[in-house]
Design a protein around this motif. Structure first.
Motif, PDB file in Angstrom:
ATOM      1  N   ASN A 264      -6.538   1.465   0.779  1.00 27.29           N
ATOM      2  CA  ASN A 264      -7.336   0.269   0.542  1.00 27.29           C
ATOM      3  C   ASN A 264      -6.569  -0.620  -0.420  1.00 27.29           C
ATOM      4  O   ASN A 264      -6.248  -0.219  -1.538  1.00 27.29           O
ATOM      5  CB  ASN A 264      -8.699   0.655  -0.042  1.00 27.29           C
ATOM      6  CG  ASN A 264      -9.564  -0.552  -0.343  1.00 27.29           C
ATOM      7  OD1 ASN A 264      -9.268  -1.322  -1.245  1.00 27.29           O
ATOM      8  ND2 ASN A 264     -10.628  -0.706   0.415  1.00 27.29           N
TER       9      ASN A 264
ATOM     10  N   ASP B 146      -8.083  -1.211  -3.898  1.00 26.93           N
ATOM     11  CA  ASP B 146      -7.958  -0.027  -4.757  1.00 26.93           C
ATOM     12  C   ASP B 146      -6.547   0.075  -5.319  1.00 26.93           C
ATOM     13  O   ASP B 146      -6.345   0.399  -6.501  1.00 26.93           O
ATOM     14  CB  ASP B 146      -8.294   1.235  -3.961  1.00 26.93           C
ATOM     15  CG  ASP B 146      -9.781   1.341  -3.638  1.00 26.93           C
ATOM     16  OD1 ASP B 146     -10.572   0.601  -4.258  1.00 26.93           O
ATOM     17  OD2 ASP B 146     -10.147   2.151  -2.763  1.00 26.93           O
TER      18      ASP B 146
ATOM     19  N   CYS C 180       0.825  -1.208   0.000  1.00 21.19           N
ATOM     20  CA  CYS C 180       0.000   0.000   0.000  1.00 21.19           C
ATOM     21  C   CYS C 180       0.863   1.263   0.000  1.00 21.19           C
ATOM     22  O   CYS C 180       0.586   2.213  -0.729  1.00 21.19           O
ATOM     23  CB  CYS C 180      -0.934  -0.003   1.209  1.00 21.19           C
ATOM     24  SG  CYS C 180      -2.168  -1.330   1.166  1.00 21.19           S
TER      25      CYS C 180
END
Length: 418
Positions: A262, A265, A250
């Motif tokens: 997220n 995402d 991330c």
């Protein structure tokens, strides 16, 4: 550091390691029993000789105590002890008692069914192609259009239920760590050792994922009475064993380390960028575990069987590996279902049906242990349009409508919840 020599202290041992591994390189799922037994006999013999020749090389040197320390650390275990026993048997008593088992698994988008296992020894071996040929009538009854199935080979010592491959890989790994530690301790320059190490690093048996060695994927088209053997490749991350921190994934895509990200995402963003640059990508699973680590599994295949098998294999690991969510990206074909010919198109096999596609899509899917489902599909031709991409990401998705080929994963998450 000792003087540069062509033949260093470790050269004899390195050559024996090379000989042992080279024997396994000849071990193939399609070989007859005589050839595969010969490969194993040679492997066990040469594997045991590694320490024999190294002891002789190091006799009366300052490295004898280091040898004993590393031998105790890496080679005094049940697996290596079993290797020694097998070496003594194949040299003094009889060839290795090899047993081959073949499992044929049928796949549909929703599930898989394994047929009864075939067991062979050197006394009753048959060409596995004859087994496949004998299943024609069964395949036609299952689906008159196309049947997806895999053939998996596994090898055992006769009378045992522990798969031979697992012990071979563990024994090779231990020996490689032993040799590596000895090279580090002796710290000599040896041109022949360097050459052998380069050859060993190119060998397949102990590095290529197990499924690539011992599983073949097929499709059968009854209307044409034709078997198609799938071709495939995988990114070298064997058995999803390489896990990385999810936070690192991330943060890699975020300029602000404090920003809450997220993972799904980010998975989408990363692969849209990749697709924009290459205009294609390999189907990829991202497996997220309860301990906040993840692994990636990327592959390419010529037939759908590989995808179905991979999905079922991942589903089987959900409970034991403590998997909490699964992401998937792949390219899909779209057909105009308002067409008068749509029903006829659906009666065709996958290869013939592809000719009638109306567009190509880049699709993303997420399913987790709470049975939350998300999916986004982008027209591949519009993937460079940022406004279009954002409009799809902001659109509402239907959590209740899961894509049918992910059903095995959903079923396993449901079973665990109950």
């Amino acid at each position: 550091m000792s003087q540069t020599t062509a033949n260093g202290l470790l050269y004899p041992a390195m050559h024996k390691l090379y000989s042992a591994l080279n024997s396994l390189e000849q071990f193939q799922k399609g070989n007859n029993f005589f050839d595969n037994i010969s490969c194993l006999d040679n492997f066990f013999s040469e594997y045991r000789n590694i320490t024999f020749v190294l002891q002789k090389s190091l006799a009366h040197t300052e490295y004898e105590s280091i040898y004993e320390e590393n031998r105790a650390k890496y080679l005094l275990n049940e697996t290596c002890k079993w290797f020694v026993e097998k070496r003594n048997e194949v040299l003094k008593q009889h060839p290795f008692n090899l047993e081959k088992r073949i499992t044929i698994t049928l796949y549909s988008p929703q599930t898989s069914i394994a047929l009864p296992e075939y067991v062979f020894t050197i006394e009753n071996d048959v060409e596995y192609s004859t087994i496949i040929d004998s299943l024609r009538s069964l395949f036609i009854d299952i689906n008159p259009v196309e049947v997806f199935f895999s053939v998996e080979f596994s090898f055992y010592e006769k009378g045992q239920n522990k798969e031979l491959y697992d012990d071979l890989i563990l024994g090779i790994s231990n020996m490689k760590m032993f040799i590596s530690s000895m090279r580090e301790a002796i710290n000599e320059e040896c041109r022949l050792c360097d050459q052998l190490e380069q050859k060993i690093d190119k060998m397949n048996f102990y590095q290529v994922p197990k499924n690539m060695l011992f599983i073949e994927d097929f499709a059968y088209y009854p209307q044409k009475d034709h078997f198609e053997k799938g071709s495939r490749m995988e990114v070298m991350m064997p058995d999803l064993s390489i896990r990385m921190p999810l936070s690192g994934f991330c943060n890699f895509l975020s300029k602000d380390s404090n920003e809450k990200r997220n993972a799904f995402d980010d998975f989408i963003t990363m692969h849209i960028v990749v697709f924009s640059m290459q205009k294609t990508l390999m189907p990829t699973f991202m497996i997220v575990y309860e301990d906040e680590t993840f692994a990636l599994k990327s592959f390419h295949a010529s037939i759908k069987t590989t995808m179905y098998r991979t999905i079922n294999d991942i589903a089987k690991r959900i409970e034991s590996d403590k998997i909490k969510s699964i992401f998937y990206v792949t390219e899909m074909l779209k057909y105009a279902n308002e067409s008068n010919d749509y029903r006829e198109i659906l009666k065709m096999n996958s290869n013939d049906r592809a000719k009638y596609r109306t567009s190509e899509l880049l699709c993303f899917y997420m399913l987790d242990s709470n049975l939350h489902f998300q999916s986004y599909c982008f027209d591949s031709e519009k993937i460079d349009d940022v406004g279009y991409v954002m409009s799809i990401l902001k659109s509402q998705f239907q959590e209740s409508t899961i894509t049918n080929f992910l059903q095995p994963i959903k079923d396993e998450f449901e079973r665990i919840r109950k």
